[in-house]
Each structure stands twice: as C-alpha cells, then as structure tokens.
Design a protein around this motif. Sequence first.
Motif, PDB file in Angstrom:
ATOM      1  N   ARG A   1      -7.563   1.583  -0.195  1.00 43.17           N
ATOM      2  CA  ARG A   1      -6.551   1.046  -1.091  1.00 43.17           C
ATOM      3  C   ARG A   1      -5.875   2.208  -1.816  1.00 43.17           C
ATOM      4  O   ARG A   1      -6.545   3.179  -2.201  1.00 43.17           O
TER       5      ARG A   1
ATOM      6  N   GLU B   1      -3.307  -3.292   4.482  1.00 37.88           N
ATOM      7  CA  GLU B   1      -3.709  -3.803   3.179  1.00 37.88           C
ATOM      8  C   GLU B   1      -3.782  -2.689   2.131  1.00 37.88           C
ATOM      9  O   GLU B   1      -4.319  -2.887   1.042  1.00 37.88           O
TER      10      GLU B   1
ATOM     11  N   ASN C   1      -2.552  -3.661  -1.333  1.00 38.00           N
ATOM     12  CA  ASN C   1      -3.038  -4.920  -1.903  1.00 38.00           C
ATOM     13  C   ASN C   1      -3.858  -4.595  -3.150  1.00 38.00           C
ATOM     14  O   ASN C   1      -4.853  -3.877  -3.070  1.00 38.00           O
TER      15      ASN C   1
END
Length: 271
Positions: free
Chosen positions: A87, A107, A110
């Motif tokens: 992330r 992702e 996210n």
Amino acid sequence: MPQQSIPTNDAPVYVVQLTDSHLFADAQGTLLGMNTRDSLQRVIDRVREEQPRIDVLLATGDLSQDGSEESYTCFRELTATLQAPARWLAGNHDEPLPMEKAAQGTELLNPVLDIGNWRILLLNSAVPGSVPGGLDEGQLQLLEQSLKDAPERHHLICFHHQPVSINCAWMAPIGLRNAEALFAVLDGFPQVRALLWGHIHQEWDQQRHAVRLLASPSTCIQFEPGSEDFKVGEQAPGYRWLRLHTDGSIDTGVSRVRDFAFTVDYAGDGY
C-alpha cells in the motif's frame, strides 16, 4: 524469499515500512549527492535478508522526488521483488496523477486494509503545493468512519507528516498543521494502537496515552536527530519492521544497511 500468507486471527501481522525514497525518472538521479535508486535497492536487499515473511509492505510517502510516472514505476518494480501485498500513500514531494497512473489496476492506493485482527488505514496528509501537511475534512471523515466501522479491530494509522514535535526546530513548521484535529478524532476511539509516518528521515518511537507514535529512517538520506537547522546525518538508510499481535501489542524495530559510505553534497540537488 518472503512468504505470502494471510495471518489467522491468532497469528501476528508482519509489516515492513519503506519511506521517503525520493526516486527520480533518471536512474542516476541524486539527492544531496546520494543515488536514491541505489540506496533503495540496498534497503530492499536488507529487507529480503532479514524478513522471511511480509504480510504488508507500507510506503509512507515521498516515493518520488521529481513526481514523474517513471519514478513511481521504478518504485513499484523494485519493491515487487519482495513479493508482498503493498500500500502507498502520498508525501509532499509526490504528484497524485503520475502516482495514480503507476498504481493503475492495483490495490496500491486503497486506503483501508483489514488483515488478521487489525485494520491498517492510510491517510493523505499531502497538501498540493505545500511542504507542510494537513488532513482535510474528507480525510478526517475517512478516519472517523473507519474507526466507527471496525470497533473490534486494532488500528494502525499511517500518513506522511509528523503530528508531534520531534525536537528538530527546522522541521517544526513543516509537520502536520492540524494535528489537534487528528487527535480530537483519535482520542474518542480506544482501538487505536499506533500512528506510523515518514517525512522526518529518522527514527522516532514515543507513547501518547495508549497510542504508539512511530517514524522511520528514509531509504536514502537521513536527517540529524535533534538538529536546530537543516542537517544531514551520517546514519545509513534503513526501514522499519513491525509485528502486529492479535492482542493489540506491537513489536517493532529499525534496521539499516551495513557498510554504507556517503559524503553529503550540499551543493547538489537539494531536499
């Protein structure tokens, strides 16, 4: 090679934080004389040697120095060798659109990650055109909603700018400008276990009430702890590891590369 596995509710979550890599589109790009791509690679090699398991890789801002899509693509490719779910969040040197393009189809941006007994929340403290940071109303609402939605989960909350004094006078004006608003939300939720940030290019570990306050070395240049004026330290690049236990406790430490020699060039490209 790091193992990829989902922690069970009785196993800790293994986290690695990389921060402030300051990459350039040019592979030879330097920050105050240090090739930031080479130093990031050295840190990644160190992570690979020391961390047989990584459940989450967190990049807490200033991935790029020049804001180029190429720099983010480079960061993504270099860190992909760790084979860990990742992330990213933005710092004051990052550019949102190139960052989003490099993360497209993933992702990586996210902001909410539930894993084991934990929720990891990534907030954007970057303010366009500004070195100091702030959490706008949308980010504060995201924070509060996340905490309301998961009262049973321990929370690790990440962003870029420091929310407290770190005893470096020159950095005081460029931290999180509305830290009181952050703490006004946090103080209402007992499941908050730790805050984790970058920006300060040095190690920090304190306690505020029941919340651990953590910051970490850059993967490139370091700032001298306790300095009144801007000063680059002699400490080697490094990273932080964390073990997030099911009971909400945290084990953590910092590791730096070995045999690292660097002479700062204050006449070179500046911070």
